[in-house]
Design a protein around this motif. Structure first.
Motif, PDB file in Angstrom:
ATOM      1  N   LYS A  49       0.815  -1.225   0.000  1.00 53.06           N
ATOM      2  CA  LYS A  49       0.000   0.000   0.000  1.00 53.06           C
ATOM      3  C   LYS A  49       0.852   1.281   0.000  1.00 53.06           C
ATOM      4  O   LYS A  49       0.695   2.139   0.860  1.00 53.06           O
ATOM      5  CB  LYS A  49      -0.949   0.010   1.190  1.00 53.06           C
ATOM      6  CG  LYS A  49      -1.918  -1.147   1.231  1.00 53.06           C
ATOM      7  CD  LYS A  49      -3.300  -0.740   0.920  1.00 53.06           C
ATOM      8  CE  LYS A  49      -4.344  -1.815   1.070  1.00 53.06           C
ATOM      9  NZ  LYS A  49      -3.990  -3.174   1.291  1.00 53.06           N
ATOM     10  N   GLU A  51       2.103   5.028  -1.310  1.00 52.77           N
ATOM     11  CA  GLU A  51       1.296   6.204  -1.640  1.00 52.77           C
ATOM     12  C   GLU A  51       0.943   6.228  -3.131  1.00 52.77           C
ATOM     13  O   GLU A  51      -0.148   6.635  -3.516  1.00 52.77           O
ATOM     14  CB  GLU A  51       2.072   7.473  -1.275  1.00 52.77           C
ATOM     15  CG  GLU A  51       1.286   8.736  -1.523  1.00 52.77           C
ATOM     16  CD  GLU A  51       2.041   9.986  -1.091  1.00 52.77           C
ATOM     17  OE1 GLU A  51       1.576  11.071  -1.475  1.00 52.77           O
ATOM     18  OE2 GLU A  51       3.063   9.892  -0.402  1.00 52.77           O
ATOM     19  N   ARG A  74      -5.848   4.416   0.098  1.00 51.39           N
ATOM     20  CA  ARG A  74      -4.950   3.254  -0.032  1.00 51.39           C
ATOM     21  C   ARG A  74      -5.683   1.926   0.155  1.00 51.39           C
ATOM     22  O   ARG A  74      -5.244   1.043   0.878  1.00 51.39           O
ATOM     23  CB  ARG A  74      -3.772   3.373   0.920  1.00 51.39           C
ATOM     24  CG  ARG A  74      -2.899   4.551   0.588  1.00 51.39           C
ATOM     25  CD  ARG A  74      -1.621   4.513   1.361  1.00 51.39           C
ATOM     26  NE  ARG A  74      -0.942   5.790   1.221  1.00 51.39           N
ATOM     27  CZ  ARG A  74       0.161   6.097   1.847  1.00 51.39           C
ATOM     28  NH1 ARG A  74       0.719   5.242   2.657  1.00 51.39           N
ATOM     29  NH2 ARG A  74       0.726   7.254   1.672  1.00 51.39           N
TER      30      ARG A  74
END
Length: 130
Positions: A49, A51, A74
């Motif tokens: 996950k 950015e 996310r």
């Protein structure tokens, strides 16, 4: 099992991204390569996950950035949906695939690959998926 390096390139030859995928057989299809590529990108994103999602298909609910796509909140990305959008985009000329200096126009065409095979994806339009 063979590891392939796939490069995303601009029309002028600039490399935007590079990804390694594994294919089980030396005889494969472009459809299998696209599927493996997208699922590898989604798996990597869902596990970490980060950015920014660097992938072939822009997830829905994501915004384009200079280096990829920023996924809001996310959340996990649906790999199956991404594959569907990627294959559909190929059929609609959303991107081209060049394998060893030959443009592949049929994703069901059998391709002989090895670790030296050069594969380039040239994106023409932003691709939005699931």
């Amino acid at each position: 099992m063979t590891t392939l390096i796939i490069k995303d390139e601009t029309a002028s030859g600039d490399i935007l991204n590079e990804i390694r995928i594994k294919v089980e057989n030396e005889r494969t299809t472009l459809r299998d390569i696209i599927t493996a590529r997208v699922l590898t990108e989604v798996k990597s994103y869902n596990e970490n996950k980060p950015e920014i999602f660097k992938g072939l298909i822009q997830p829905s609910d994501a915004e384009k950035t200079l280096n990829g796509f920023r996924v809001k909140k996310r959340k996990n990305i649906d790999g199956e949906q991404q594959v569907y959008v990627a294959l559909d985009a190929f059929l609609k000329n959303g991107y081209f695939v060049i394998v060893d200096d030959e443009q592949i126009t049929d994703y069901n065409k059998e391709i002989l690959v090895n670790s030296e095979t050069k594969i380039s994806f040239l994106k023409l339009t932003p691709l939005v998926g699931g």
